[in-house]
Design an enzyme around this catalytic site. Structure first.
Site, PDB file in Angstrom:
ATOM      1  N   GLY A 138      54.140  76.077  35.268  1.00 27.86           N
ATOM      2  CA  GLY A 138      52.830  75.748  35.820  1.00 27.86           C
ATOM      3  C   GLY A 138      52.023  74.832  34.917  1.00 27.86           C
ATOM      4  O   GLY A 138      52.433  74.471  33.807  1.00 27.86           O
ATOM      5  N   LEU A 153      49.136  75.353  33.312  1.00 26.35           N
ATOM      6  CA  LEU A 153      48.676  75.944  32.053  1.00 26.35           C
ATOM      7  C   LEU A 153      49.779  75.914  31.001  1.00 26.35           C
ATOM      8  O   LEU A 153      49.524  75.611  29.826  1.00 26.35           O
ATOM      9  CB  LEU A 153      48.211  77.387  32.282  1.00 26.35           C
ATOM     10  CG  LEU A 153      47.700  78.113  31.027  1.00 26.35           C
ATOM     11  CD1 LEU A 153      46.419  77.483  30.516  1.00 26.35           C
ATOM     12  CD2 LEU A 153      47.493  79.603  31.307  1.00 26.35           C
ATOM     13  N   ARG A 206      59.302  80.632  39.775  1.00 30.57           N
ATOM     14  CA  ARG A 206      60.139  80.458  40.964  1.00 30.57           C
ATOM     15  C   ARG A 206      60.939  79.159  40.922  1.00 30.57           C
ATOM     16  O   ARG A 206      61.947  79.032  41.616  1.00 30.57           O
ATOM     17  CB  ARG A 206      59.266  80.491  42.217  1.00 30.57           C
ATOM     18  CG  ARG A 206      58.792  81.897  42.589  1.00 30.57           C
ATOM     19  CD  ARG A 206      58.067  81.913  43.907  1.00 30.57           C
ATOM     20  NE  ARG A 206      56.846  81.115  43.859  1.00 30.57           N
ATOM     21  CZ  ARG A 206      56.042  80.937  44.900  1.00 30.57           C
ATOM     22  NH1 ARG A 206      56.356  81.477  46.076  1.00 30.57           N
ATOM     23  NH2 ARG A 206      54.944  80.226  44.780  1.00 30.57           N
ATOM     24  N   LYS A 213      43.296  84.992  33.265  1.00 29.65           N
ATOM     25  CA  LYS A 213      42.387  85.119  34.403  1.00 29.65           C
ATOM     26  C   LYS A 213      42.854  84.222  35.552  1.00 29.65           C
ATOM     27  O   LYS A 213      43.649  83.312  35.316  1.00 29.65           O
ATOM     28  CB  LYS A 213      40.959  84.761  33.963  1.00 29.65           C
ATOM     29  CG  LYS A 213      40.666  83.257  33.880  1.00 29.65           C
ATOM     30  CD  LYS A 213      39.213  83.021  33.571  1.00 29.65           C
ATOM     31  CE  LYS A 213      38.858  81.545  33.664  1.00 29.65           C
ATOM     32  NZ  LYS A 213      38.684  81.052  35.001  1.00 29.65           N
ATOM     33  N   HIS A 216      33.705  83.233  30.939  1.00 26.94           N
ATOM     34  CA  HIS A 216      33.369  82.440  29.753  1.00 26.94           C
ATOM     35  C   HIS A 216      31.910  82.597  29.336  1.00 26.94           C
ATOM     36  O   HIS A 216      31.596  82.866  28.174  1.00 26.94           O
ATOM     37  CB  HIS A 216      33.649  80.957  30.008  1.00 26.94           C
ATOM     38  CG  HIS A 216      35.056  80.653  30.406  1.00 26.94           C
ATOM     39  ND1 HIS A 216      36.133  81.365  29.925  1.00 26.94           N
ATOM     40  CD2 HIS A 216      35.574  79.711  31.227  1.00 26.94           C
ATOM     41  CE1 HIS A 216      37.252  80.863  30.442  1.00 26.94           C
ATOM     42  NE2 HIS A 216      36.933  79.870  31.234  1.00 26.94           N
ATOM     43  N   LYS A 250      30.000  71.523  38.144  1.00 26.99           N
ATOM     44  CA  LYS A 250      30.970  70.431  38.195  1.00 26.99           C
ATOM     45  C   LYS A 250      30.265  69.132  38.575  1.00 26.99           C
ATOM     46  O   LYS A 250      29.195  69.147  39.182  1.00 26.99           O
ATOM     47  CB  LYS A 250      32.073  70.747  39.214  1.00 26.99           C
ATOM     48  CG  LYS A 250      33.017  71.849  38.747  1.00 26.99           C
ATOM     49  CD  LYS A 250      34.187  72.009  39.686  1.00 26.99           C
ATOM     50  CE  LYS A 250      35.219  72.987  39.139  1.00 26.99           C
ATOM     51  NZ  LYS A 250      35.861  72.507  37.909  1.00 26.99           N
TER      52      LYS A 250
END
Length: 481
Positions: free
Chosen positions: A15, A17, A46, A144, A236, A330
């Protein structure tokens, strides 16, 4: 039970991360000799890879994300030799037996890093237990999000707790791995000049800002179901608030520090009407480049908030009457995370008669992108002062990279992965902290639902809705920009 792991399993190993953070962090730890030579790293996801395919995946990730000054070819090759891979669909508990075979037997300790969708947490834990990968020498790290509210968080935590005791559960908030966040504890508790002033008698207010210039950035499915409150404030920002506001722990260890943090989180006052503002970005420009609005990026209409501003209070002796202003969003003008401690003015200015204005001192703790600590102090402007003394605010700057030029700047996950491998829980979040955070956040969302609150539009590239400015100005406060 204290042990150092000689096996590490990375769930979600292919992934984003893993590519950006986990593999580069582990490679950096390897290059610096901070992990044992016999540590083996098994990736699983996967995606259909064999060992060689996963090593090529990791090689490409390191070429893109490992800092150049740490990318020594021989070290990268020896790091890749640590890696192996097992394809696994975590939703099928019977598929965990091949993973256990890949791991082998006779290891001294196993650490598991779980970076998967929350819906896979329960079957993954069940699969680990069934395959014998949850014994006394196994600890688990959970990335998380841990739920979307208190109820779902408890469901996840109950599933994990059914197999792993609390002292072997490591809930990750990567902000706690940042140097300047940890330096906040040193600043407060290793300097006599700060702690006596760290209270309602001397501090006027606190601001915590986490601003981003990016939009959805490939997180469409997750973000629209979460919003800024769940994505940033619940974890956070509340962790930063707890570190700023906690009482001095008796000692620097996991239990003492987390005991004090949870007291702060439990003492957060429920928000009143008008104590929060939500927003959603519309089309605008970031650094001169046109960007679409949230609904356009999403491809449909949505009431999800991309901006939140909150005025919070902590109901205890130390912080009585001191507002904590939290702001995140954002598509804001710049990317930054900072904490501003605004002190009160001097009780009597001896310079007022000569027209010299003494501004209150301010402590600014920059966390990203620049790690620095700045204290504003009043100083006399040089000169003969025939027309009266003049004062000016002067910054005392400590740039952390300059102050510590020798040590390398580390990725936050380097410390967290090393602590997971070695079993130090100090920088990880305990269950009661998570549940206290969710209790407060759920109360805010319930208030929004009761008031049928919809996010206010703001232009991308601005600092959010004008109502956020008014939220602070009602207390005579201006956001630090």
């Amino acid at each position: 039970m204290a042990f150092v792991s000689d096996r590490l399993i990375l769930f979600g190993a292919t992934g984003d991360l893993s590519r950006r953070m986990l593999l580069p962090s582990l490679a950096a730890l390897h290059a610096d000799g901070l992990v044992a030579p016999d540590l083996k790293i098994i990736g699983t996801a996967r995606s259909d890879h064999d060992d060689a395919g996963f090593r090529e995946f990791a090689r490409a990730a390191l070429a893109e994300f490992l800092p150049e000054d740490r990318a020594e070819p021989a070290q990268i090759e020896s790091f890749l030799d640590r890696l192996s891979y097992q394809t696994l669909d975590a939703s099928k508990p019977d598929g965990f037996a091949p993973l256990a075979s890949k791991l082998g037997t006779g290891f001294e300790g196993l650490s598991i890093f779980l970076s998967t969708a929350p819906s896979l947490f329960e079957p993954t834990i069940a699969g680990l237990a069934k395959a014998g990968l949850a014994g006394d020498k196994v600890r688990i790290g959970l990335e998380k999000p841990l739920g979307t509210d208190l109820e779902s968080s408890r469901f996840i935590n109950d599933a994990v707790a059914a197999v792993f005791p609390e002292d072997r559960i490591f809930r990750i908030d990567h902000y706690l791995g940042k140097e300047t966040v940890q330096n906040l504890l040193a600043l407060r508790f290793a300097n006599i000049m700060f702690e006596p002033l760290w209270n309602a008698q001397h501090i006027d207010h606190v601001q915590i800002t986490v601003s981003e210039t990016v939009g959805l950035e490939g997180r469409v499915g997750f973000y629209d179901g979460a919003g800024a409150l769940r994505d940033m404030v619940q974890n956070h920002m509340l962790q930063l608030l707890a570190l700023v506001a906690m009482e001095p722990p008796a000692k620097f260890d996991a239990t003492a520090i987390r005991d004090e943090k949870v007291k702060v989180l439990r003492n957060l006052r429920a928000l009143g009407n008008g104590d929060s503002v939500t927003g959603q970005y519309r089309a605008g420009a970031i650094k001169g480049a046109a960007v679409p609005g949230y609904d356009e990026e999403l491809g449909k209409d949505s009431d999800t908030e991309t901006f939140v501003a909150i005025k919070a209070h902590i109901d205890n002796w130390r912080w009585k009457g001191v507002p904590f202003f939290l702001r995140t969003g954002k598509r804001l003008p710049e990317r930054k995370t900072e904490i501003v401690i605004q002190l009160k003015p001097v009780p009597h200015s001896i310079f007022a008669a000569s027209g010299a204005a003494a501004q209150p001192n301010r402590l600014i703790i920059g966390i990203q992108p620049q790690e620095n600590i700045r204290m504003s102090v009043m100083a006399k402007v040089p000169g003969l002062d025939r027309g009266g003394i003049r004062l000016r605010e002067v910054p005392l700057d400590i740039s952390m990279p300059d102050a510590f030029a020798g040590p390398k700047k580390r990725i936050a996950y380097e410390r967290l992965l090393l602590d997971l491998i070695e079993g130090d829980q100090t920088l990880f979040v305990r269950r009661d902290e998570v549940e206290a955070q969710w209790t407060w956040i759920d109360g805010i969302r319930a208030g929004w639902d009761a008031a049928a609150l919809k996010p206010k539009g703001y232009t991308a590239g601005s600092w959010g809705p004008s109502a956020a400015v008014a939220l602070a100005e009602r207390d005579g406060v201006s956001w630090h920009e």
